[in-house]
Design a protein around this motif. Structure first.
Motif, PDB file in Angstrom:
ATOM      1  N   GLN A  62      33.101  29.283 -25.232  1.00  0.00           N
ATOM      2  CA  GLN A  62      31.839  28.701 -25.946  1.00  0.00           C
ATOM      3  C   GLN A  62      30.472  29.252 -25.063  1.00  0.00           C
ATOM      4  N   ILE A  63      30.455  29.766 -23.916  1.00  0.00           N
ATOM      5  CA  ILE A  63      29.388  30.301 -23.465  1.00  0.00           C
ATOM      6  C   ILE A  63      29.185  31.540 -23.959  1.00  0.00           C
ATOM      7  N   ARG A  64      30.124  32.270 -24.206  1.00  0.00           N
ATOM      8  CA  ARG A  64      30.055  33.555 -24.679  1.00  0.00           C
ATOM      9  C   ARG A  64      29.590  33.627 -26.222  1.00  0.00           C
ATOM     10  N   GLU A  65      29.917  32.506 -27.048  1.00  0.00           N
ATOM     11  CA  GLU A  65      29.572  32.334 -28.439  1.00  0.00           C
ATOM     12  C   GLU A  65      27.890  32.056 -28.454  1.00  0.00           C
ATOM     13  N   GLU A  66      27.542  31.113 -27.556  1.00  0.00           N
ATOM     14  CA  GLU A  66      26.112  30.617 -27.585  1.00  0.00           C
ATOM     15  C   GLU A  66      25.273  31.860 -26.802  1.00  0.00           C
ATOM     16  N   LEU A  67      25.823  32.636 -26.164  1.00  0.00           N
ATOM     17  CA  LEU A  67      24.907  33.822 -25.525  1.00  0.00           C
ATOM     18  C   LEU A  67      24.932  34.872 -26.803  1.00  0.00           C
ATOM     19  N   THR A  68      26.049  34.967 -27.421  1.00  0.00           N
ATOM     20  CA  THR A  68      25.873  35.856 -28.688  1.00  0.00           C
ATOM     21  C   THR A  68      24.799  35.611 -29.749  1.00  0.00           C
ATOM     22  N   ALA A  69      24.570  34.335 -29.866  1.00  0.00           N
ATOM     23  CA  ALA A  69      23.578  33.454 -30.783  1.00  0.00           C
ATOM     24  C   ALA A  69      22.121  33.972 -29.944  1.00  0.00           C
ATOM     25  N   LEU A  70      22.067  34.070 -28.743  1.00  0.00           N
ATOM     26  CA  LEU A  70      20.709  34.360 -28.084  1.00  0.00           C
ATOM     27  C   LEU A  70      20.575  35.706 -27.792  1.00  0.00           C
ATOM     28  N   LYS A  71      21.351  36.655 -28.571  1.00  0.00           N
ATOM     29  CA  LYS A  71      21.159  38.008 -28.198  1.00  0.00           C
ATOM     30  C   LYS A  71      19.717  38.481 -28.792  1.00  0.00           C
ATOM     31  N   GLY A  72      19.166  39.353 -27.906  1.00  0.00           N
ATOM     32  CA  GLY A  72      17.918  39.889 -28.251  1.00  0.00           C
ATOM     33  C   GLY A  72      16.603  39.078 -27.813  1.00  0.00           C
ATOM     34  N   LYS A  73      16.863  37.870 -27.391  1.00  0.00           N
ATOM     35  CA  LYS A  73      16.018  37.006 -27.005  1.00  0.00           C
ATOM     36  C   LYS A  73      15.750  36.984 -25.627  1.00  0.00           C
TER      37      LYS A  73
ATOM     38  N   PHE B 262      27.861  39.378 -19.704  1.00  0.00           N
ATOM     39  CA  PHE B 262      26.752  39.878 -20.373  1.00  0.00           C
ATOM     40  C   PHE B 262      25.632  40.599 -19.829  1.00  0.00           C
ATOM     41  N   VAL B 263      24.737  41.263 -20.380  1.00  0.00           N
ATOM     42  CA  VAL B 263      23.885  42.117 -19.737  1.00  0.00           C
ATOM     43  C   VAL B 263      22.322  41.645 -20.223  1.00  0.00           C
ATOM     44  N   VAL B 264      21.577  41.611 -19.300  1.00  0.00           N
ATOM     45  CA  VAL B 264      20.008  41.155 -19.384  1.00  0.00           C
ATOM     46  C   VAL B 264      19.198  42.301 -18.812  1.00  0.00           C
ATOM     47  N   GLU B 265      18.153  42.955 -19.739  1.00  0.00           N
ATOM     48  CA  GLU B 265      17.479  43.880 -19.364  1.00  0.00           C
ATOM     49  C   GLU B 265      16.122  43.293 -18.650  1.00  0.00           C
ATOM     50  N   VAL B 266      15.887  43.417 -17.624  1.00  0.00           N
ATOM     51  CA  VAL B 266      14.525  42.946 -16.872  1.00  0.00           C
ATOM     52  C   VAL B 266      13.595  43.998 -16.464  1.00  0.00           C
TER      53      VAL B 266
ATOM     54  N   ASP C 258      30.459  32.594 -14.037  1.00  0.00           N
ATOM     55  CA  ASP C 258      29.264  32.310 -13.084  1.00  0.00           C
ATOM     56  C   ASP C 258      28.282  31.177 -13.714  1.00  0.00           C
ATOM     57  N   VAL C 259      28.191  31.333 -15.082  1.00  0.00           N
ATOM     58  CA  VAL C 259      27.240  30.361 -15.887  1.00  0.00           C
ATOM     59  C   VAL C 259      28.120  29.020 -15.655  1.00  0.00           C
ATOM     60  N   LEU C 260      29.352  29.024 -15.999  1.00  0.00           N
ATOM     61  CA  LEU C 260      30.429  27.824 -15.757  1.00  0.00           C
ATOM     62  C   LEU C 260      30.343  27.415 -14.685  1.00  0.00           C
ATOM     63  N   THR C 261      30.144  27.879 -13.461  1.00  0.00           N
ATOM     64  CA  THR C 261      30.237  27.239 -12.146  1.00  0.00           C
ATOM     65  C   THR C 261      28.853  27.142 -11.545  1.00  0.00           C
ATOM     66  N   SER C 262      27.695  27.454 -12.199  1.00  0.00           N
ATOM     67  CA  SER C 262      26.447  27.335 -12.070  1.00  0.00           C
ATOM     68  C   SER C 262      25.840  28.153 -11.161  1.00  0.00           C
TER      69      SER C 262
ATOM     70  N   ARG D 259      16.389  24.344 -19.397  1.00  0.00           N
ATOM     71  CA  ARG D 259      17.408  25.189 -19.247  1.00  0.00           C
ATOM     72  C   ARG D 259      18.486  25.159 -20.568  1.00  0.00           C
ATOM     73  N   ILE D 260      18.870  26.326 -20.886  1.00  0.00           N
ATOM     74  CA  ILE D 260      19.417  26.674 -22.092  1.00  0.00           C
ATOM     75  C   ILE D 260      20.942  26.309 -22.180  1.00  0.00           C
ATOM     76  N   LEU D 261      21.511  26.901 -21.258  1.00  0.00           N
ATOM     77  CA  LEU D 261      23.240  26.531 -21.148  1.00  0.00           C
ATOM     78  C   LEU D 261      23.306  25.633 -19.799  1.00  0.00           C
ATOM     79  N   ASP D 262      24.213  24.544 -20.124  1.00  0.00           N
ATOM     80  CA  ASP D 262      24.575  23.694 -19.155  1.00  0.00           C
ATOM     81  C   ASP D 262      25.889  23.250 -19.004  1.00  0.00           C
ATOM     82  N   PHE D 263      26.808  24.342 -18.585  1.00  0.00           N
ATOM     83  CA  PHE D 263      28.162  23.973 -18.530  1.00  0.00           C
ATOM     84  C   PHE D 263      28.650  23.888 -17.141  1.00  0.00           C
ATOM     85  N   GLY D 264      27.554  23.432 -16.171  1.00  0.00           N
ATOM     86  CA  GLY D 264      28.282  23.428 -14.808  1.00  0.00           C
ATOM     87  C   GLY D 264      29.067  22.037 -14.541  1.00  0.00           C
ATOM     88  N   PHE D 265      29.929  22.313 -13.269  1.00  0.00           N
ATOM     89  CA  PHE D 265      30.771  21.393 -12.997  1.00  0.00           C
ATOM     90  C   PHE D 265      30.114  20.214 -12.640  1.00  0.00           C
TER      91      PHE D 265
END
Length: 100
Positions: free
Chosen positions: A13-24, A52-56, A72-76, A88-94
């Motif tokens: 689910q996290i991967r799918e949501e991040l795929t939709a945000l690619k380029g943002k 996933f990779v973020v260019e900063v 790491d997103v899943l565990t916050s 906060r865009i993705l909120d999958f924390g425990f």
């Protein structure tokens, strides 16, 4: 009673949501351990099977790439925010998973 989603499906689910945000543009806040927290703003440039990779932007116009794992997103340990609103865009924390 609420049906619990297995962690493997949550990673997908996290991967799918991040795929939709690619380029943002995103603001990533990563807990690196030992009270070290790194916050960076960048563009999501790659979504791969396990990370996933973020260019900063660095100082003096240089760019760097930071990679993070979906787990790491899943565990916050890594939190992703909208750079403009701070929301906060993705909120999958425990902490959201409470058994009732």
């Amino acid at each position: 009673m609420e049906v619990e989603v297995p962690p493997v499906n949550r990673v997908d689910q996290i991967r799918e949501e991040l795929t939709a945000l690619k380029g943002k543009r995103l603001r990533v806040r990563a807990n690196m351990g030992r009270s070290r927290v790194v916050e960076r703003v960048g563009t999501l440039v790659g979504v791969y099977p396990t990370l996933f990779v973020v260019e900063v932007e660095e100082r003096r116009g240089r760019k760097a790439r930071q990679s993070y794992q979906y787990v790491d997103v899943l565990t916050s340990a890594v939190e992703i925010y909208d750079p403009d609103t701070g929301e906060r865009i993705l909120d999958f924390g425990f902490e959201d998973q409470q058994l009732q």
